[in-house]
Scaffold this active site. Structure first.
Site, PDB file in Angstrom:
ATOM      1  N   ASP A  80       0.843  -1.186   0.000  1.00 30.71           N
ATOM      2  CA  ASP A  80       0.000   0.000   0.000  1.00 30.71           C
ATOM      3  C   ASP A  80       0.888   1.248   0.000  1.00 30.71           C
ATOM      4  O   ASP A  80       1.752   1.393  -0.855  1.00 30.71           O
ATOM      5  CB  ASP A  80      -0.959  -0.061   1.202  1.00 30.71           C
ATOM      6  CG  ASP A  80      -2.013   1.027   1.214  1.00 30.71           C
ATOM      7  OD1 ASP A  80      -2.977   0.915   0.441  1.00 30.71           O
ATOM      8  OD2 ASP A  80      -1.866   1.985   2.001  1.00 30.71           O
ATOM      9  N   ARG A  81       0.712   2.182   0.950  1.00 35.21           N
ATOM     10  CA  ARG A  81       1.532   3.401   0.961  1.00 35.21           C
ATOM     11  C   ARG A  81       3.015   3.058   1.059  1.00 35.21           C
ATOM     12  O   ARG A  81       3.871   3.744   0.475  1.00 35.21           O
ATOM     13  CB  ARG A  81       1.139   4.314   2.118  1.00 35.21           C
ATOM     14  CG  ARG A  81      -0.345   4.598   2.266  1.00 35.21           C
ATOM     15  CD  ARG A  81      -0.997   5.098   1.015  1.00 35.21           C
ATOM     16  NE  ARG A  81      -0.562   6.434   0.623  1.00 35.21           N
ATOM     17  CZ  ARG A  81      -1.001   7.076  -0.454  1.00 35.21           C
ATOM     18  NH1 ARG A  81      -1.852   6.491  -1.279  1.00 35.21           N
ATOM     19  NH2 ARG A  81      -0.558   8.291  -0.738  1.00 35.21           N
ATOM     20  N   ARG A  83       4.595   2.563  -2.193  1.00 39.13           N
ATOM     21  CA  ARG A  83       4.907   3.812  -2.890  1.00 39.13           C
ATOM     22  C   ARG A  83       6.230   4.394  -2.400  1.00 39.13           C
ATOM     23  O   ARG A  83       7.003   4.956  -3.181  1.00 39.13           O
ATOM     24  CB  ARG A  83       3.753   4.808  -2.724  1.00 39.13           C
ATOM     25  CG  ARG A  83       2.455   4.190  -3.188  1.00 39.13           C
ATOM     26  CD  ARG A  83       1.246   5.076  -3.220  1.00 39.13           C
ATOM     27  NE  ARG A  83       0.100   4.220  -3.565  1.00 39.13           N
ATOM     28  CZ  ARG A  83      -0.118   3.720  -4.782  1.00 39.13           C
ATOM     29  NH1 ARG A  83       0.687   4.038  -5.780  1.00 39.13           N
ATOM     30  NH2 ARG A  83      -1.140   2.917  -5.012  1.00 39.13           N
ATOM     31  N   HIS A 132      -7.027  -6.732  -0.438  1.00 38.10           N
ATOM     32  CA  HIS A 132      -5.956  -5.737  -0.447  1.00 38.10           C
ATOM     33  C   HIS A 132      -4.867  -5.994   0.591  1.00 38.10           C
ATOM     34  O   HIS A 132      -3.695  -5.732   0.340  1.00 38.10           O
ATOM     35  CB  HIS A 132      -6.576  -4.357  -0.201  1.00 38.10           C
ATOM     36  CG  HIS A 132      -5.583  -3.252  -0.077  1.00 38.10           C
ATOM     37  ND1 HIS A 132      -4.678  -2.932  -1.066  1.00 38.10           N
ATOM     38  CD2 HIS A 132      -5.335  -2.384   0.948  1.00 38.10           C
ATOM     39  CE1 HIS A 132      -3.932  -1.913  -0.679  1.00 38.10           C
ATOM     40  NE2 HIS A 132      -4.293  -1.568   0.542  1.00 38.10           N
ATOM     41  N   TYR A 152      -1.640  11.598   1.733  1.00 44.20           N
ATOM     42  CA  TYR A 152      -2.474  11.608   0.536  1.00 44.20           C
ATOM     43  C   TYR A 152      -2.416  12.952  -0.172  1.00 44.20           C
ATOM     44  O   TYR A 152      -2.468  13.014  -1.418  1.00 44.20           O
ATOM     45  CB  TYR A 152      -3.917  11.244   0.892  1.00 44.20           C
ATOM     46  CG  TYR A 152      -4.099   9.756   1.068  1.00 44.20           C
ATOM     47  CD1 TYR A 152      -4.477   8.956   0.004  1.00 44.20           C
ATOM     48  CD2 TYR A 152      -3.869   9.148   2.298  1.00 44.20           C
ATOM     49  CE1 TYR A 152      -4.630   7.586   0.154  1.00 44.20           C
ATOM     50  CE2 TYR A 152      -4.007   7.785   2.463  1.00 44.20           C
ATOM     51  CZ  TYR A 152      -4.386   7.010   1.390  1.00 44.20           C
ATOM     52  OH  TYR A 152      -4.517   5.647   1.534  1.00 44.20           O
ATOM     53  N   HIS A 164     -11.207   7.474  -1.060  1.00 47.12           N
ATOM     54  CA  HIS A 164     -10.419   8.090   0.003  1.00 47.12           C
ATOM     55  C   HIS A 164      -9.233   8.885  -0.541  1.00 47.12           C
ATOM     56  O   HIS A 164      -8.739   9.791   0.146  1.00 47.12           O
ATOM     57  CB  HIS A 164      -9.935   7.030   0.997  1.00 47.12           C
ATOM     58  CG  HIS A 164      -9.143   5.920   0.386  1.00 47.12           C
ATOM     59  ND1 HIS A 164      -9.669   5.020  -0.517  1.00 47.12           N
ATOM     60  CD2 HIS A 164      -7.843   5.558   0.559  1.00 47.12           C
ATOM     61  CE1 HIS A 164      -8.742   4.156  -0.878  1.00 47.12           C
ATOM     62  NE2 HIS A 164      -7.626   4.466  -0.256  1.00 47.12           N
ATOM     63  N   TRP A 165      -8.766   8.575  -1.746  1.00 46.99           N
ATOM     64  CA  TRP A 165      -7.634   9.324  -2.311  1.00 46.99           C
ATOM     65  C   TRP A 165      -7.988  10.811  -2.457  1.00 46.99           C
ATOM     66  O   TRP A 165      -7.279  11.658  -1.906  1.00 46.99           O
ATOM     67  CB  TRP A 165      -7.225   8.723  -3.643  1.00 46.99           C
ATOM     68  CG  TRP A 165      -6.367   7.498  -3.545  1.00 46.99           C
ATOM     69  CD1 TRP A 165      -6.652   6.341  -2.873  1.00 46.99           C
ATOM     70  CD2 TRP A 165      -5.083   7.304  -4.125  1.00 46.99           C
ATOM     71  NE1 TRP A 165      -5.631   5.442  -3.007  1.00 46.99           N
ATOM     72  CE2 TRP A 165      -4.652   6.002  -3.775  1.00 46.99           C
ATOM     73  CE3 TRP A 165      -4.264   8.094  -4.918  1.00 46.99           C
ATOM     74  CZ2 TRP A 165      -3.423   5.480  -4.186  1.00 46.99           C
ATOM     75  CZ3 TRP A 165      -3.042   7.585  -5.344  1.00 46.99           C
ATOM     76  CH2 TRP A 165      -2.633   6.287  -4.973  1.00 46.99           C
TER      77      TRP A 165
END
Length: 307
Positions: free
Chosen positions: A117-118, A121, A283, A224, A162-163
């Site tokens: 997930d984050r 990134r 996820h 975000y 949510h983004w």
């Protein structure tokens, strides 16, 4: 150096792991657990979680690797700096620099990294910005940030609501979450997992406790906001010009959103050596499919360590 640091959150402790408090970029403290021996392997968590999502996987991987488990800045027990006006101190470039400083403090100048997930990134930004340090990378249930924003249409917007919400300015998402953080944690885990998966109670307790901290809510939203204002643009600058040279493993949940996006084809536009597969679940792969994740990561990183 190891520390007995603790605060009003759960300790985030895993038996057999040593806790450290290490200075990241701009002096922001990053709270870290370490265990095991062998090549260094950095594991990065996502939202709205903490390092505890990796607990079961890490306990397997420490048999062959020196596992490093931080909380990202803005999350868990790590520092939550006041946001800058341009959100740059929550960009993935800055978060990646946190991890470079963590690994150097632990005397790991080269290492493997896996991010969910984050954290995924942060992991691919690490590989782009610090190719000398990252020997191999695994990304779990993501495609690059630019590709996500570029793919937004009505159905995607409903799944990725949510983004844009968390990227709103002037404290709107913080206010919405202030009195409903437990509900958000529970709702998100229910609706992004598969087959009514039951998450480990201690993990869920840690996620809830973490997000009850208003500074953590703000840190998550800044993450975000940075994805829109900075990370997306950094990807745009790099697309087609810089490639991830380290071998890349992409894993995704067979019942998750990423499975609909042809992730291997997307990652081949960003990295030179790509392999991957879908795994059972939704996820939250490090928990929903921890045995399969541990097996895949062990095989992937071990094969590279032997070369």
């Amino acid at each position: 150096m190891p520390t007995s640091y603790s605060d009003n959150l759960h300790t985030g402790h895993i038996e057999g792991f040593t806790q450290h408090r290490i200075e990241g970029a701009d002096g922001v403290p990053i709270d870290v657990l370490t265990a095991g021996q062998g090549p260094a392997l950095l594991l990065l968590h996502g939202c709205p979680q903490t390092r505890m999502c990796w607990r079961q996987v890490a306990c397997v991987l420490q048999q062959n690797f020196t596992v490093v488990l931080p909380d990202l800045r803005g999350y868990g027990r790590s520092g939550k700096p006041e946001p800058l006006a341009d959100h740059s101190n929550y960009s993935k470039r800055t978060m990646a620099l946190d991890q470079i400083q963590v690994m150097q403090a632990l005397r790991h100048n080269q290492f493997f990294v896996a991010g969910h997930d984050r954290g995924g990134r942060v992991a691919y930004r690490l590989a782009l910005d610090h190719p000398h340090a990252v020997q191999a990378i695994a990304v779990l249930d993501i495609v690059p940030t630019l590709d996500v924003w570029n793919a937004v249409n009505a159905p995607v917007a409903m799944r990725m609501w949510h983004w844009p919400l968390f990227a709103q300015e002037d404290g709107l998402p913080e206010a919405l979450l202030a009195h409903s953080s437990d509900y958000f944690v529970d709702w998100g885990h229910k609706h992004q997992s598969a087959n009514q998966f039951a998450f480990p109670p201690n993990n869920m307790a840690d996620y809830r406790a973490s997000l009850r901290d208003p500074a953590n809510i703000r840190g998550m939203c800044e993450d975000y906001r940075a994805s829109w204002h900075i990370d997306r643009l950094l990807d745009q600058e790099d697309q087609g010009k810089r490639f991830i040279q380290a071998p890349l493993l992409a894993l995704w949940g067979e019942h998750g959103n990423v499975a609909q996006a042809n992730p291997i084809d997307i990652w081949k536009k960003w990295a030179t050596f790509v392999q991957g597969k879908g795994l059972p679940g939704g996820h939250f792969l490090p928990e929903e499919a921890y045995e399969q994740v541990a097996t895949e990561l062990m095989a992937f990183f071990s094969s590279i360590a032997r070369t």
